[in-house]
Design a protein around this motif. Structure first.
Motif, PDB file in Angstrom:
ATOM      1  N   HIS A   1       0.835  -1.204   0.000  1.00 21.90           N
ATOM      2  CA  HIS A   1       0.000   0.000   0.000  1.00 21.90           C
ATOM      3  C   HIS A   1       0.872   1.258   0.000  1.00 21.90           C
TER       4      HIS A   1
ATOM      5  N   THR B   1       0.932   4.151  -2.945  1.00 23.83           N
ATOM      6  CA  THR B   1       0.567   5.549  -2.698  1.00 23.83           C
ATOM      7  C   THR B   1       1.770   6.485  -2.647  1.00 23.83           C
TER       8      THR B   1
ATOM      9  N   PRO C   1       1.564  10.234  -6.977  1.00 25.83           N
ATOM     10  CA  PRO C   1       0.223  10.833  -7.073  1.00 25.83           C
ATOM     11  C   PRO C   1      -0.795   9.916  -7.747  1.00 25.83           C
TER      12      PRO C   1
ATOM     13  N   GLY D   1      -1.062   6.652  -7.653  1.00 25.84           N
ATOM     14  CA  GLY D   1      -1.547   5.672  -6.699  1.00 25.84           C
ATOM     15  C   GLY D   1      -2.457   6.283  -5.656  1.00 25.84           C
ATOM     16  N   ARG D   2      -2.146   7.496  -5.223  1.00 30.05           N
ATOM     17  CA  ARG D   2      -3.003   8.158  -4.238  1.00 30.05           C
ATOM     18  C   ARG D   2      -4.379   8.474  -4.841  1.00 30.05           C
ATOM     19  N   GLN D   3      -4.397   8.807  -6.124  1.00 29.40           N
ATOM     20  CA  GLN D   3      -5.673   9.064  -6.781  1.00 29.40           C
ATOM     21  C   GLN D   3      -6.507   7.787  -6.874  1.00 29.40           C
TER      22      GLN D   3
ATOM     23  N   MET E   1      -6.517   5.393  -4.699  1.00 31.41           N
ATOM     24  CA  MET E   1      -7.085   5.140  -3.382  1.00 31.41           C
ATOM     25  C   MET E   1      -8.236   6.094  -3.083  1.00 31.41           C
ATOM     26  N   ARG E   2      -8.182   7.306  -3.601  1.00 33.92           N
ATOM     27  CA  ARG E   2      -9.301   8.226  -3.388  1.00 33.92           C
ATOM     28  C   ARG E   2     -10.529   7.787  -4.191  1.00 33.92           C
TER      29      ARG E   2
ATOM     30  N   THR F   1      -9.072  -0.038   3.835  1.00 30.40           N
ATOM     31  CA  THR F   1      -8.077   0.512   2.912  1.00 30.40           C
ATOM     32  C   THR F   1      -7.174  -0.579   2.357  1.00 30.40           C
TER      33      THR F   1
ATOM     34  N   THR G   1      -6.667  -2.380  -1.413  1.00 34.36           N
ATOM     35  CA  THR G   1      -5.364  -2.591  -2.035  1.00 34.36           C
ATOM     36  C   THR G   1      -5.248  -4.006  -2.568  1.00 34.36           C
TER      37      THR G   1
ATOM     38  N   GLY H   1       0.086   0.289  -8.670  1.00 35.46           N
ATOM     39  CA  GLY H   1      -0.135   1.721  -8.517  1.00 35.46           C
ATOM     40  C   GLY H   1      -0.403   2.446  -9.818  1.00 35.46           C
TER      41      GLY H   1
END
Length: 290
Positions: free
Chosen positions: A86, A90, A93, A95-97, A99-100, A149, A153, A232
């Motif tokens: 995870h 993340t 950016p 990968g963070r998107q 997760m959002r 979360t 993943t 990711g």
């Protein structure tokens, strides 16, 4: 004390299919104080999780075709690798998107992808699914991971696995599935990928196994190590991107070692189809060395 369904399942795993029941009575406390954290979640106590890990691992060694046991093993050992996966996902950016947004990949996405040009990720993904007579809906749901979360993943890894096949032109055959497991081991450090990489090759004949080790393992280890974290990648935003362009962006290459195509029919057929489409101008992607 009544035995929970999970314990009965694990006991069946440990009995290894014997006509006699497993001699040790397995009992555990029902997780009555733990509520599900997401739809389909089945909370486990430490003892239940350990029992499930051992049971699925033992039977998975004996029968590596049991995808459900491999999925169970990956979840019951998730605490050893999922937080770091995870974190790698993340770190960028993109990968963070993911997760959002928490997108999911299922069959409802496929119809528009069939209209894309050959050579795009989306069209080649559909072609791969149809060639293997599989759908994105066959992946096991996540049940035993407590964190929503981290559960997502894991789900994301499962749902994007076939896209890795597409990326590397690997057909849905045992040797190429094993090759991809080695890539995943090197790229994501997944214990279940290590499990499959070690025991799966014994399903090949001795001579074929030796050839597979020479042809595919060095490429897979290098590709996984040098490329970006595959889980990711926001694949849904890249459907119209050429697969060759995507490989260059991710820092990976297909296996172009001398003689590999000649020795592996399914891989050769995919590459030959691409070459023919390039010759006729139907392949939209920029040429690679092929």
């Amino acid at each position: 004390m009544p035995r929970c369904d999970l314990c009965r399942q694990a006991s069946r795993y440990l009995s290894l299919g014997s006509a006699r029941p497993f001699s040790t009575t397995v009992r555990c406390r029902q997780p009555t104080s733990s509520e599900p954290n997401y739809p389909g979640h089945q909370p486990l106590s430490f003892a239940q999780n350990a029992l499930l890990a051992v049971g699925s691992g033992v039977v998975g060694v004996l029968d590596t075709t049991r995808g459900d046991l491999i999925a169970t093993l990956s979840e019951s050992t998730a605490s050893t690798f999922l937080p770091s996966l995870h974190a790698a996902m993340t770190a960028l950016p993109e990968g963070r998107q993911i997760m959002r947004d928490q997108p999911t990949i299922d069959s409802s996405l496929l119809s528009p992808l069939k209209k894309l040009r050959r050579g795009t990720l989306g069209r080649e993904y559909v072609e791969w699914l149809e060639r293997g007579d599989v759908t994105p809906d066959t992946r096991e749901p996540v049940r035993y991971i407590d964190s929503p979360t981290l559960a997502y993943t894991m789900l994301r890894y499962r749902q994007t696995h076939d896209l890795y096949h597409t990326l590397f032109s690997l057909p849905p055959t045992l040797p190429h599935e094993l090759s991809l497991k080695v890539v995943e081991l090197s790229n994501m450090s997944l214990p279940v990928a290590a499990f499959s990489s070690v025991f799966g090759p014994f399903r090949l004949s001795a001579s074929r196994r030796d050839t597979w080790i020479r042809d595919w393992v060095p490429w897979a280890l290098r590709t996984g190590r040098e490329g970006r974290c595959l889980v990711g990648v926001y694949w849904e935003k890249r459907w119209e991107q050429g697969v060759g362009d995507l490989r260059r962006e991710l820092g990976v290459k297909r296996n172009d070692a001398l003689g590999v195509e000649g020795r592996w029919k399914g891989y050769r057929q995919i590459r030959e189809t691409e070459r023919e489409l390039r010759r006729t101008g139907e392949w939209m992607d920029e040429p690679e060395e092929w």
